[in-house]
Scaffold this motif. Structure first.
Motif, PDB file in Angstrom:
ATOM      1  N   SER A  16       0.811  -1.211   0.000  1.00 19.13           N
ATOM      2  CA  SER A  16       0.000   0.000   0.000  1.00 19.13           C
ATOM      3  C   SER A  16       0.843   1.258   0.000  1.00 19.13           C
ATOM      4  O   SER A  16       0.317   2.352  -0.113  1.00 19.13           O
ATOM      5  CB  SER A  16      -0.936   0.018   1.223  1.00 19.13           C
ATOM      6  OG  SER A  16      -0.176   0.201   2.411  1.00 19.13           O
ATOM      7  N   LEU A  17       2.164   1.118   0.131  1.00 22.99           N
ATOM      8  CA  LEU A  17       3.022   2.288   0.199  1.00 22.99           C
ATOM      9  C   LEU A  17       3.451   2.731  -1.192  1.00 22.99           C
ATOM     10  O   LEU A  17       3.984   1.944  -1.954  1.00 22.99           O
ATOM     11  CB  LEU A  17       4.274   1.988   1.023  1.00 22.99           C
ATOM     12  CG  LEU A  17       4.027   1.710   2.495  1.00 22.99           C
ATOM     13  CD1 LEU A  17       5.335   1.336   3.164  1.00 22.99           C
ATOM     14  CD2 LEU A  17       3.403   2.893   3.166  1.00 22.99           C
ATOM     15  N   THR A  85       4.883  10.990   8.828  1.00 20.00           N
ATOM     16  CA  THR A  85       3.979  10.005   8.221  1.00 20.00           C
ATOM     17  C   THR A  85       3.549  10.406   6.814  1.00 20.00           C
ATOM     18  O   THR A  85       3.202   9.539   6.024  1.00 20.00           O
ATOM     19  CB  THR A  85       2.759   9.718   9.115  1.00 20.00           C
ATOM     20  OG1 THR A  85       2.081  10.938   9.395  1.00 20.00           O
ATOM     21  CG2 THR A  85       3.183   9.039  10.404  1.00 20.00           C
ATOM     22  N   ASP A  86       3.583  11.695   6.474  1.00 20.18           N
ATOM     23  CA  ASP A  86       3.383  12.083   5.074  1.00 20.18           C
ATOM     24  C   ASP A  86       4.503  11.501   4.220  1.00 20.18           C
ATOM     25  O   ASP A  86       4.294  11.119   3.078  1.00 20.18           O
ATOM     26  CB  ASP A  86       3.373  13.600   4.907  1.00 20.18           C
ATOM     27  CG  ASP A  86       2.058  14.249   5.275  1.00 20.18           C
ATOM     28  OD1 ASP A  86       1.096  13.533   5.625  1.00 20.18           O
ATOM     29  OD2 ASP A  86       1.989  15.486   5.221  1.00 20.18           O
ATOM     30  N   THR A  88       6.578   8.734   5.112  1.00 20.90           N
ATOM     31  CA  THR A  88       6.666   7.267   5.162  1.00 20.90           C
ATOM     32  C   THR A  88       5.432   6.578   4.628  1.00 20.90           C
ATOM     33  O   THR A  88       5.490   5.416   4.255  1.00 20.90           O
ATOM     34  CB  THR A  88       6.860   6.766   6.610  1.00 20.90           C
ATOM     35  OG1 THR A  88       5.714   7.128   7.382  1.00 20.90           O
ATOM     36  CG2 THR A  88       8.127   7.299   7.218  1.00 20.90           C
ATOM     37  N   GLY A  89       4.300   7.254   4.630  1.00 20.37           N
ATOM     38  CA  GLY A  89       3.047   6.599   4.312  1.00 20.37           C
ATOM     39  C   GLY A  89       2.489   5.940   5.554  1.00 20.37           C
ATOM     40  O   GLY A  89       3.036   6.063   6.654  1.00 20.37           O
ATOM     41  N   GLY A 166       8.354   5.356   1.730  1.00 18.71           N
ATOM     42  CA  GLY A 166       6.982   5.783   1.463  1.00 18.71           C
ATOM     43  C   GLY A 166       6.920   6.929   0.509  1.00 18.71           C
ATOM     44  O   GLY A 166       7.653   7.001  -0.449  1.00 18.71           O
ATOM     45  N   LEU A 167       6.064   7.857   0.802  1.00 21.34           N
ATOM     46  CA  LEU A 167       5.747   8.963  -0.080  1.00 21.34           C
ATOM     47  C   LEU A 167       6.469  10.213   0.380  1.00 21.34           C
ATOM     48  O   LEU A 167       6.339  10.633   1.509  1.00 21.34           O
ATOM     49  CB  LEU A 167       4.233   9.205  -0.047  1.00 21.34           C
ATOM     50  CG  LEU A 167       3.695  10.412  -0.802  1.00 21.34           C
ATOM     51  CD1 LEU A 167       3.916  10.216  -2.294  1.00 21.34           C
ATOM     52  CD2 LEU A 167       2.221  10.584  -0.521  1.00 21.34           C
TER      53      LEU A 167
END
Length: 170
Positions: A16-17, A85-86, A88-89, A166-167
């Motif tokens: 999902s990442l 978290t933005d 890493t996702g 992540g993102l």
């Protein structure tokens, strides 16, 4: 009902990442830029129940030498959590933060959060097939630096090894 999401939940699966460029090529993260309005101050005070008068009363803050009311460090704890978290996702878990304070944030200032994977970073194993990554973060506004933050984030081990947790925002 309230449900606590755990890393083993489907929403946290590695697939999902979104992918991002490997930080070995570009270790920079961000920036995250936000305007801290008077309304945001009041919402933050209500949400955190931090009713110290200098965080919501301009006259009180002025009596103690501040040019205006100022937002407390707990707001920045949350902002750093969002920033991490933005990047890493949803699989990223913030494990630690250490703040060094330089200044205060007043109403209607634009705050910028920027960071990078710490130089010399090396994945450290953590239980459940995860790795820890160290991040260096700077928070500032038009008047200068507000905080330096050292943070540690946990990501799935295979994404730490690939250099793409992540993102990236920015």
């Amino acid at each position: 009902s309230l449900r606590i999401r755990r890393p083993e939940d489907a929403a946290f699966s590695d697939s999902s990442l979104p992918a991002m460029p490997a930080w070995s090529q570009d270790p920079e993260i961000g920036p995250l830029v936000t305007l801290v309005t008077y309304k945001r101050f009041i919402k933050w005070v209500a949400a955190t129940r931090d009713f110290f008068e200098a965080h919501h009363d301009r006259e009180y803050a002025a009596r103690f030498g501040a040019p205006d009311m100022y937002i407390g460090v707990h707001f920045f704890h949350g902002l750093v959590g969002r920033f991490i978290t933005d990047w890493t996702g949803p699989a990223g878990l913030l494990r630690a933060m250490d703040f060094r304070t330089y200044g205060r944030c007043f109403p209607n200032e634009t705050v910028t959060v920027a960071g990078r994977v710490a130089p010399g970073w090396a994945a450290r194993p953590e239980p459940a097939d995860r790795s820890l990554i160290d991040i260096e973060i700077a928070i500032g506004c038009g008047r200068g630096k507000l905080y330096d933050v050292a943070a540690t984030v946990s990501v799935p081990a295979q994404q730490a090894a690939a250099g793409s947790p992540g993102l990236e925002r920015g």
